[in-house]
Design a protein around this motif. Structure first.
Motif, short mmCIF file in Angstrom:
data_model
loop_
_atom_site.label_atom_id
_atom_site.label_comp_id
_atom_site.label_asym_id
_atom_site.label_seq_id
_atom_site.Cartn_x
_atom_site.Cartn_y
_atom_site.Cartn_z
N CYS A 195 -8.51 8.88 7.41
CA CYS A 195 -8.01 8.01 8.47
C CYS A 195 -6.63 8.47 8.95
O CYS A 195 -5.96 9.28 8.30
CB CYS A 195 -7.91 6.57 7.97
SG CYS A 195 -9.48 5.89 7.38
N TYR A 248 -3.38 2.81 9.22
CA TYR A 248 -3.76 1.80 8.23
C TYR A 248 -3.41 0.41 8.77
O TYR A 248 -2.32 0.23 9.34
CB TYR A 248 -2.99 2.04 6.91
CG TYR A 248 -3.46 1.13 5.81
CD1 TYR A 248 -4.58 1.45 5.06
CD2 TYR A 248 -2.81 -0.08 5.57
CE1 TYR A 248 -5.02 0.60 4.06
CE2 TYR A 248 -3.26 -0.93 4.58
CZ TYR A 248 -4.37 -0.60 3.83
OH TYR A 248 -4.81 -1.45 2.85
N PRO A 249 -4.33 -0.56 8.66
CA PRO A 249 -5.58 -0.51 7.89
C PRO A 249 -6.83 -0.18 8.70
O PRO A 249 -7.91 -0.12 8.15
CB PRO A 249 -5.66 -1.92 7.35
CG PRO A 249 -5.08 -2.76 8.45
CD PRO A 249 -3.97 -1.94 9.03
N ILE A 253 -5.24 6.02 -0.53
CA ILE A 253 -4.59 4.71 -0.52
C ILE A 253 -4.78 4.02 -1.87
O ILE A 253 -5.89 3.89 -2.37
CB ILE A 253 -5.16 3.82 0.60
CG1 ILE A 253 -4.75 4.33 1.98
CG2 ILE A 253 -4.72 2.36 0.41
CD1 ILE A 253 -3.29 4.10 2.32
N LYS A 271 -3.00 0.44 -4.05
CA LYS A 271 -2.28 -0.78 -3.73
C LYS A 271 -1.59 -1.36 -4.96
O LYS A 271 -2.08 -1.25 -6.08
CB LYS A 271 -3.22 -1.83 -3.13
CG LYS A 271 -3.86 -1.40 -1.81
CD LYS A 271 -4.68 -2.53 -1.22
CE LYS A 271 -5.43 -2.09 0.01
NZ LYS A 271 -6.20 -3.21 0.61
N ARG A 328 1.22 7.30 8.44
CA ARG A 328 1.86 7.92 7.28
C ARG A 328 2.67 9.13 7.69
O ARG A 328 2.16 10.06 8.33
CB ARG A 328 0.79 8.34 6.26
CG ARG A 328 1.34 8.94 4.96
CD ARG A 328 2.10 7.90 4.17
NE ARG A 328 2.45 8.35 2.84
CZ ARG A 328 3.63 8.87 2.49
NH1 ARG A 328 4.57 9.03 3.41
NH2 ARG A 328 3.87 9.24 1.25
N THR A 342 0.27 5.94 -0.69
CA THR A 342 -0.68 7.03 -0.90
C THR A 342 -0.38 7.71 -2.23
O THR A 342 0.76 7.71 -2.70
CB THR A 342 -0.64 8.06 0.23
OG1 THR A 342 0.70 8.58 0.36
CG2 THR A 342 -1.09 7.44 1.55
N TRP A 358 6.18 5.10 5.90
CA TRP A 358 5.23 4.77 6.96
C TRP A 358 6.02 4.31 8.19
O TRP A 358 7.12 3.78 8.08
CB TRP A 358 4.30 3.64 6.53
CG TRP A 358 3.40 3.97 5.37
CD1 TRP A 358 3.75 4.00 4.05
CD2 TRP A 358 2.01 4.28 5.43
NE1 TRP A 358 2.67 4.32 3.29
CE2 TRP A 358 1.58 4.50 4.10
CE3 TRP A 358 1.08 4.41 6.46
CZ2 TRP A 358 0.27 4.83 3.79
CZ3 TRP A 358 -0.23 4.72 6.15
CH2 TRP A 358 -0.63 4.94 4.83
N CYS A 398 -7.96 2.50 10.19
CA CYS A 398 -8.50 3.85 10.01
C CYS A 398 -8.36 4.70 11.26
O CYS A 398 -7.73 5.75 11.25
CB CYS A 398 -9.96 3.82 9.55
SG CYS A 398 -10.59 5.48 9.10
N PHE A 438 0.83 -1.21 0.00
CA PHE A 438 0.00 0.00 0.00
C PHE A 438 0.87 1.26 0.00
O PHE A 438 1.99 1.28 0.50
CB PHE A 438 -0.96 0.00 1.20
CG PHE A 438 -0.29 -0.05 2.55
CD1 PHE A 438 0.09 1.11 3.22
CD2 PHE A 438 -0.02 -1.27 3.16
CE1 PHE A 438 0.71 1.07 4.45
CE2 PHE A 438 0.61 -1.33 4.40
CZ PHE A 438 0.97 -0.15 5.05
N MET A 440 -8.96 6.54 2.58
CA MET A 440 -9.16 5.14 2.21
C MET A 440 -9.90 5.07 0.88
O MET A 440 -10.58 6.03 0.46
CB MET A 440 -9.94 4.42 3.29
CG MET A 440 -9.19 4.28 4.61
SD MET A 440 -7.85 3.06 4.53
CE MET A 440 -8.76 1.57 4.91
#
Length: 257
Positions: free
Chosen positions: A249, A252-253, A157, A159, A218, A150, A209, A255, A148, A243
């Protein structure tokens, strides 16, 4: 283990084809055992049979596509012809280029993909040849993981799908999933690609991250507008992110912390 490197671009032909023996093609089945929301596209490539000196003008129609419209109608089983004749030139299957596709959200662009391959060569060393069980099935393995990151002004997000070859125990190697066979192994047989998916995701690249209890935060970077936003040792200034479902959020994941 790498059997071959590089995948050349090819054209596709979806027309019905005939084989070399009495108009009835000699075939084998390719199939895949994939995680939910996964599919594959395949391009079967052909080359002049051994001893043939002919060629197909421009290489046109020397490949056949399967599941090219995988979003509309996906079929896990593909019947692959071992032989074709194009422009009067007898051809034989040489490889299947595979494109593993996976959706991680409902938007059309929320997909990831990676490659795999089946090689068909008579000069493969025995250690690289796949083996078949009594039922005529040979399985090769791959292991995929979501990475993942940004993207964009809102740090949404997105992927990336990363797939590696694996053995039956799930131990991975560096290369993409790959299997090799000689032509005489394939008639009437089934080749299966079995893909597993890692339970946990990882950042797409390092120093962006920070892992904390419950997930990942982040790094802010120079500002929220900083698209790279490397941490550079700053483990206290973090940003929000968006997300795929639109939630804003902070971790991750999950939130929310």
């Amino acid at each position: 283990m790498r059997l071959i490197t590089g995948i050349a671009g090819v054209g596709c032909c979806l027309a019905l084809v005939s084989g070399c023996s009495g108009g009835q093609p000699e075939t084998f089945t390719f199939t895949a055992d994939l995680p939910p929301d996964f599919a594959y596209k395949a391009i079967a490539e052909y080359m002049p049979a051994k001893g043939e000196t002919c060629n197909v003008p421009g290489g046109r129609n020397t490949a056949v596509g399967y599941n090219l419209k995988w979003r509309e109608g996906y079929l896990p089983n593909s019947e692959i012809a071992m032989y074709r004749t194009v422009s009067g030139c007898p051809l034989v299957i040489s490889r299947i280029n595979l494109d593993i596709k996976a959706s991680y959200w409902t938007h059309r662009g929320d997909i990831g993909g990676d490659s795999a391959m089946v090689i068909v060569r008579d000069d493969l060393e025995e250690q690289y040849k796949g083996t078949f069980n009594e039922a005529g099935e040979s399985t090769f393995f791959g292991h995929c993981q979501w990475l993942f990151r940004t993207s964009g002004a809102q740090r949404r997000i997105v992927k990336i799908l990363d797939c590696k070859t694996a053995n039956a125990r799930g131990e991975t190697e560096r290369d993409h999933p790959v299997a090799g066979y000689s032509l005489d192994q394939l008639k009437g047989k089934t080749v299966k690609m079995k893909i597993s998916l890692a339970a946990e995701e990882k950042p797409g690249w390092g120093d962006t991250w920070v892992e904390v209890p419950g997930g990942w935060k982040r790094c802010m970077g120079k500002s929220f507008e900083d698209q790279d936003a490397f941490c550079f040792g700053n483990r206290s200034d973090f940003s929000t992110f968006k997300m795929p479902d639109g939630r804003i959020c902070t971790i991750y994941p999950g939130c929310t912390e």
